[in-house]
Design a protein around this motif. Sequence first.
Motif, PDB file in Angstrom:
ATOM      1  N   SER A  40     -34.056  -5.562  -0.811  1.00 31.64           N
ATOM      2  CA  SER A  40     -32.703  -5.954  -0.388  1.00 31.64           C
ATOM      3  C   SER A  40     -31.802  -4.737  -0.239  1.00 31.64           C
ATOM      4  CB  SER A  40     -32.092  -6.952  -1.375  1.00 31.64           C
ATOM      5  OG  SER A  40     -31.924  -6.372  -2.653  1.00 31.64           O
ATOM      6  N   TYR A  41     -31.994  -3.711  -1.101  1.00 33.40           N
ATOM      7  CA  TYR A  41     -31.215  -2.483  -0.967  1.00 33.40           C
ATOM      8  C   TYR A  41     -31.527  -1.797   0.364  1.00 33.40           C
ATOM      9  CZ  TYR A  41     -30.473  -2.897  -6.061  1.00 33.40           C
ATOM     10  OH  TYR A  41     -30.130  -3.334  -7.323  1.00 33.40           O
ATOM     11  N   LEU A  42     -32.819  -1.741   0.695  1.00 29.28           N
ATOM     12  CA  LEU A  42     -33.228  -1.110   1.953  1.00 29.28           C
ATOM     13  C   LEU A  42     -32.606  -1.832   3.147  1.00 29.28           C
ATOM     14  CD1 LEU A  42     -37.007  -0.549   1.115  1.00 29.28           C
ATOM     15  CD2 LEU A  42     -35.277   1.239   1.287  1.00 29.28           C
ATOM     16  N   MET A  43     -32.624  -3.147   3.111  1.00 27.53           N
ATOM     17  CA  MET A  43     -32.069  -3.928   4.218  1.00 27.53           C
ATOM     18  C   MET A  43     -30.557  -3.704   4.342  1.00 27.53           C
ATOM     19  SD  MET A  43     -34.646  -5.310   5.660  1.00 27.53           S
ATOM     20  CE  MET A  43     -35.571  -3.839   5.130  1.00 27.53           C
ATOM     21  N   GLU A  44     -29.878  -3.603   3.200  1.00 31.75           N
ATOM     22  CA  GLU A  44     -28.429  -3.407   3.215  1.00 31.75           C
ATOM     23  C   GLU A  44     -28.043  -2.071   3.842  1.00 31.75           C
ATOM     24  OE1 GLU A  44     -26.862  -3.894  -0.732  1.00 31.75           O
ATOM     25  OE2 GLU A  44     -27.775  -5.869  -0.958  1.00 31.75           O
ATOM     26  N   LYS A  45     -28.867  -1.060   3.651  1.00 31.43           N
ATOM     27  CA  LYS A  45     -28.529   0.285   4.115  1.00 31.43           C
ATOM     28  C   LYS A  45     -29.014   0.581   5.537  1.00 31.43           C
ATOM     29  CE  LYS A  45     -26.197   1.644   0.609  1.00 31.43           C
ATOM     30  NZ  LYS A  45     -24.738   1.737   0.781  1.00 31.43           N
TER      31      LYS A  45
ATOM     32  N   VAL B  14     -29.694   8.793   2.774  1.00 33.87           N
ATOM     33  CA  VAL B  14     -30.253   8.832   1.412  1.00 33.87           C
ATOM     34  C   VAL B  14     -29.166   8.790   0.344  1.00 33.87           C
ATOM     35  CG1 VAL B  14     -31.798  10.026  -0.171  1.00 33.87           C
ATOM     36  CG2 VAL B  14     -32.206  10.181   2.292  1.00 33.87           C
ATOM     37  N   VAL B  15     -28.209   9.707   0.420  1.00 29.85           N
ATOM     38  CA  VAL B  15     -27.185   9.793  -0.626  1.00 29.85           C
ATOM     39  C   VAL B  15     -26.410   8.477  -0.796  1.00 29.85           C
ATOM     40  CG1 VAL B  15     -25.015  10.937  -1.261  1.00 29.85           C
ATOM     41  CG2 VAL B  15     -27.006  12.305  -0.599  1.00 29.85           C
ATOM     42  N   PRO B  16     -26.142   7.710   0.273  1.00 27.44           N
ATOM     43  CA  PRO B  16     -25.461   6.422   0.059  1.00 27.44           C
ATOM     44  C   PRO B  16     -26.204   5.458  -0.865  1.00 27.44           C
ATOM     45  CG  PRO B  16     -25.232   7.067   2.343  1.00 27.44           C
ATOM     46  CD  PRO B  16     -26.181   8.045   1.720  1.00 27.44           C
ATOM     47  N   TYR B  17     -27.526   5.569  -0.974  1.00 25.20           N
ATOM     48  CA  TYR B  17     -28.250   4.755  -1.956  1.00 25.20           C
ATOM     49  C   TYR B  17     -27.809   5.129  -3.373  1.00 25.20           C
ATOM     50  CZ  TYR B  17     -31.680   2.919   1.410  1.00 25.20           C
ATOM     51  OH  TYR B  17     -32.290   2.257   2.452  1.00 25.20           O
ATOM     52  N   LEU B  18     -27.625   6.428  -3.601  1.00 20.41           N
ATOM     53  CA  LEU B  18     -27.207   6.886  -4.928  1.00 20.41           C
ATOM     54  C   LEU B  18     -25.781   6.438  -5.236  1.00 20.41           C
ATOM     55  CD1 LEU B  18     -28.604  10.553  -4.823  1.00 20.41           C
ATOM     56  CD2 LEU B  18     -29.737   8.498  -5.709  1.00 20.41           C
ATOM     57  N   THR B  19     -24.891   6.532  -4.246  1.00 23.38           N
ATOM     58  CA  THR B  19     -23.493   6.162  -4.491  1.00 23.38           C
ATOM     59  C   THR B  19     -23.338   4.657  -4.667  1.00 23.38           C
ATOM     60  OG1 THR B  19     -23.041   6.101  -2.101  1.00 23.38           O
ATOM     61  CG2 THR B  19     -22.599   8.164  -3.245  1.00 23.38           C
ATOM     62  N   SER B  20     -24.187   3.874  -3.989  1.00 25.87           N
ATOM     63  CA  SER B  20     -24.062   2.418  -4.052  1.00 25.87           C
ATOM     64  C   SER B  20     -24.777   1.800  -5.247  1.00 25.87           C
ATOM     65  CB  SER B  20     -24.598   1.773  -2.770  1.00 25.87           C
ATOM     66  OG  SER B  20     -23.816   2.109  -1.655  1.00 25.87           O
ATOM     67  N   TYR B  21     -25.953   2.313  -5.579  1.00 24.71           N
ATOM     68  CA  TYR B  21     -26.801   1.644  -6.575  1.00 24.71           C
ATOM     69  C   TYR B  21     -27.037   2.462  -7.831  1.00 24.71           C
ATOM     70  CZ  TYR B  21     -27.782  -0.718  -2.148  1.00 24.71           C
ATOM     71  OH  TYR B  21     -27.648  -1.339  -0.941  1.00 24.71           O
ATOM     72  N   GLY B  22     -26.621   3.726  -7.830  1.00 27.05           N
ATOM     73  CA  GLY B  22     -26.853   4.579  -8.992  1.00 27.05           C
ATOM     74  C   GLY B  22     -25.919   4.261 -10.145  1.00 27.05           C
ATOM     75  N   THR B  23     -26.390   4.532 -11.362  1.00 28.55           N
ATOM     76  CA  THR B  23     -25.524   4.429 -12.535  1.00 28.55           C
ATOM     77  C   THR B  23     -24.594   5.634 -12.551  1.00 28.55           C
ATOM     78  OG1 THR B  23     -27.048   5.694 -13.941  1.00 28.55           O
ATOM     79  CG2 THR B  23     -27.378   3.289 -13.820  1.00 28.55           C
TER      80      THR B  23
ATOM     81  N   GLU C  81     -35.369   6.016 -16.501  1.00 26.82           N
ATOM     82  CA  GLU C  81     -33.951   6.236 -16.176  1.00 26.82           C
ATOM     83  C   GLU C  81     -33.753   6.548 -14.696  1.00 26.82           C
ATOM     84  OE1 GLU C  81     -35.524   7.834 -18.643  1.00 26.82           O
ATOM     85  OE2 GLU C  81     -34.656   6.856 -20.418  1.00 26.82           O
ATOM     86  N   ASN C  82     -34.877   6.817 -13.979  1.00 26.68           N
ATOM     87  CA  ASN C  82     -34.795   7.139 -12.557  1.00 26.68           C
ATOM     88  C   ASN C  82     -34.992   5.912 -11.676  1.00 26.68           C
ATOM     89  OD1 ASN C  82     -34.606   9.740 -13.537  1.00 26.68           O
ATOM     90  ND2 ASN C  82     -35.962  10.619 -11.990  1.00 26.68           N
ATOM     91  N   LEU C  83     -35.056   4.732 -12.292  1.00 26.67           N
ATOM     92  CA  LEU C  83     -35.061   3.503 -11.497  1.00 26.67           C
ATOM     93  C   LEU C  83     -33.684   3.358 -10.864  1.00 26.67           C
ATOM     94  CD1 LEU C  83     -36.391   0.727 -10.715  1.00 26.67           C
ATOM     95  CD2 LEU C  83     -35.288  -0.194 -12.773  1.00 26.67           C
ATOM     96  N   LEU C  84     -33.647   3.156  -9.540  1.00 30.73           N
ATOM     97  CA  LEU C  84     -32.375   3.058  -8.831  1.00 30.73           C
ATOM     98  C   LEU C  84     -32.022   1.586  -8.644  1.00 30.73           C
ATOM     99  CD1 LEU C  84     -30.193   4.815  -7.479  1.00 30.73           C
ATOM    100  CD2 LEU C  84     -31.448   4.583  -5.334  1.00 30.73           C
ATOM    101  N   GLY C  85     -30.905   1.182  -9.238  1.00 31.02           N
ATOM    102  CA  GLY C  85     -30.518  -0.216  -9.179  1.00 31.02           C
ATOM    103  C   GLY C  85     -31.413  -1.065 -10.068  1.00 31.02           C
ATOM    104  N   GLU C  86     -31.575  -2.338  -9.696  1.00 33.23           N
ATOM    105  CA  GLU C  86     -32.370  -3.263 -10.496  1.00 33.23           C
ATOM    106  C   GLU C  86     -33.815  -3.296 -10.016  1.00 33.23           C
ATOM    107  OE1 GLU C  86     -30.712  -7.182 -11.187  1.00 33.23           O
ATOM    108  OE2 GLU C  86     -28.732  -6.436 -10.599  1.00 33.23           O
TER     109      GLU C  86
ATOM    110  N   LEU D 267     -25.332  13.786  -7.716  1.00 32.46           N
ATOM    111  CA  LEU D 267     -24.433  13.882  -6.564  1.00 32.46           C
ATOM    112  C   LEU D 267     -23.749  15.243  -6.401  1.00 32.46           C
ATOM    113  CD1 LEU D 267     -22.762  10.341  -6.428  1.00 32.46           C
ATOM    114  CD2 LEU D 267     -24.612  11.260  -5.009  1.00 32.46           C
ATOM    115  N   PRO D 268     -23.253  15.880  -7.463  1.00 32.00           N
ATOM    116  CA  PRO D 268     -22.596  17.168  -7.239  1.00 32.00           C
ATOM    117  C   PRO D 268     -23.494  18.193  -6.544  1.00 32.00           C
ATOM    118  CG  PRO D 268     -22.055  16.344  -9.416  1.00 32.00           C
ATOM    119  CD  PRO D 268     -23.122  15.435  -8.872  1.00 32.00           C
ATOM    120  N   LYS D 269     -24.769  18.219  -6.898  1.00 36.04           N
ATOM    121  CA  LYS D 269     -25.680  19.169  -6.258  1.00 36.04           C
ATOM    122  C   LYS D 269     -26.065  18.734  -4.850  1.00 36.04           C
ATOM    123  CE  LYS D 269     -27.570  21.212 -10.477  1.00 36.04           C
ATOM    124  NZ  LYS D 269     -28.795  21.521 -11.276  1.00 36.04           N
TER     125      LYS D 269
END
Length: 381
Positions: free
Chosen positions: A235-240, A94-103, A224-229, A111-113
């Motif tokens: 495509s994000y799901l497939m990448e991860k 899960v967290v890698p989605y935030l690190t890869s696609y998050g603003t 603001e909680n949309l992740l990526g585009e 992320l800190p929490k």
Amino acid sequence: MKHLYLHEDHQIFREALRKFLEKEAYPFYEQWEEDRLIPRSFWEKMGGQGFLCPDIDEVYGGSGTDWGFSVVIIEELERIGSGTVGIGLHNDIVVPYLTSYGTDEQKQRWLPKCTTGEIISAIAMTEPGTGSDLANIKTTAVLNGDHFILNGQKTFITNGIHSDLIIVACKTDPQAVPSYKGISLLVVERNAPGFSRGRKLNKVGLYCQDTAELIFEDCIVPKENLLGEEGKGFSYLMEKLQQERLVVAIAAQVAAEEMLSMTINYVKSREAFGKAVSKFQNTQFKIAEMATEIEMGRAFLDQLIASHISGQEIVTKVSMAKYKLTEMAKEVAAECMQLHGGYGYMEEYKIARRYRDIPVASIYAGTNEIMKTIIAKNLGL
């Protein structure tokens, strides 16, 4: 055997983690199984010692390590029991989605929490009527001013009860052709209006891993909680999925290694017809067969992990590993239970729990039938 991707720092880290788990996890695991839940306090202790999301950049509270440290965590948690799978899901799926696609704002907010255990994460893809066919999910999100209105239901969600942050796969454009181009990822927070949890699901195994239904009824999610585009969710799901399936393969391999080890110890100590069960040729042959399969699995897996860490695309081989190693682990579970005899069916013997826990590994993160489909396609069939 010596892992291709581990160095002295990883070994020091493993020893520290083992000491922590011997104090904070092993003595309590049976109680967690009875409670059907790992307490949040354990997550917070993991975070306090730097054992959550160590590969996150230091600016967001992580240690900036390579993924080998995460592999060490996956392996050591699996040695305790497969019910710890939700921690690996948080760290490495899960967290890698935030690190890869998050603003940057999203990363600073969440992320800190995630590294301290204050935030437990989940990802919601599966629906009551949709499993591996992600392109045809029914959950929708409609933009209304400064927020999305989310409607739908998800099921079989790992960390579903504890989760504070859920990445939800949904259709923001139900009319898109092809349909997968209408999928987006929204991050739903614990207190979002219209979000509720359904049943905590009663599973055959993985008792202490909380799994639940999630319900979204006119759920309000800030845009603001949309992740990526928007529209890029599929495509994000497939990448991860490469890393997700590699995580499952690692856990299956370790489970098989643990089952073989406990069974060797058992057959050496158990006597029948005046001698140790280990002295019978059938026992020796079964052990030899399993040991060979497990050793070959480890060699293949370690090669894949090293390739993944170096940034290579190894989707076909990871699909092979996920399929083969989870099937191997199921076979090992059955053989090891048989070698335990009647005692293998008793709850006080760990093989009984392993036998219950391992089958689902061939189902989640894409069924093994889907793995074979991917392999066949990538082989040009």
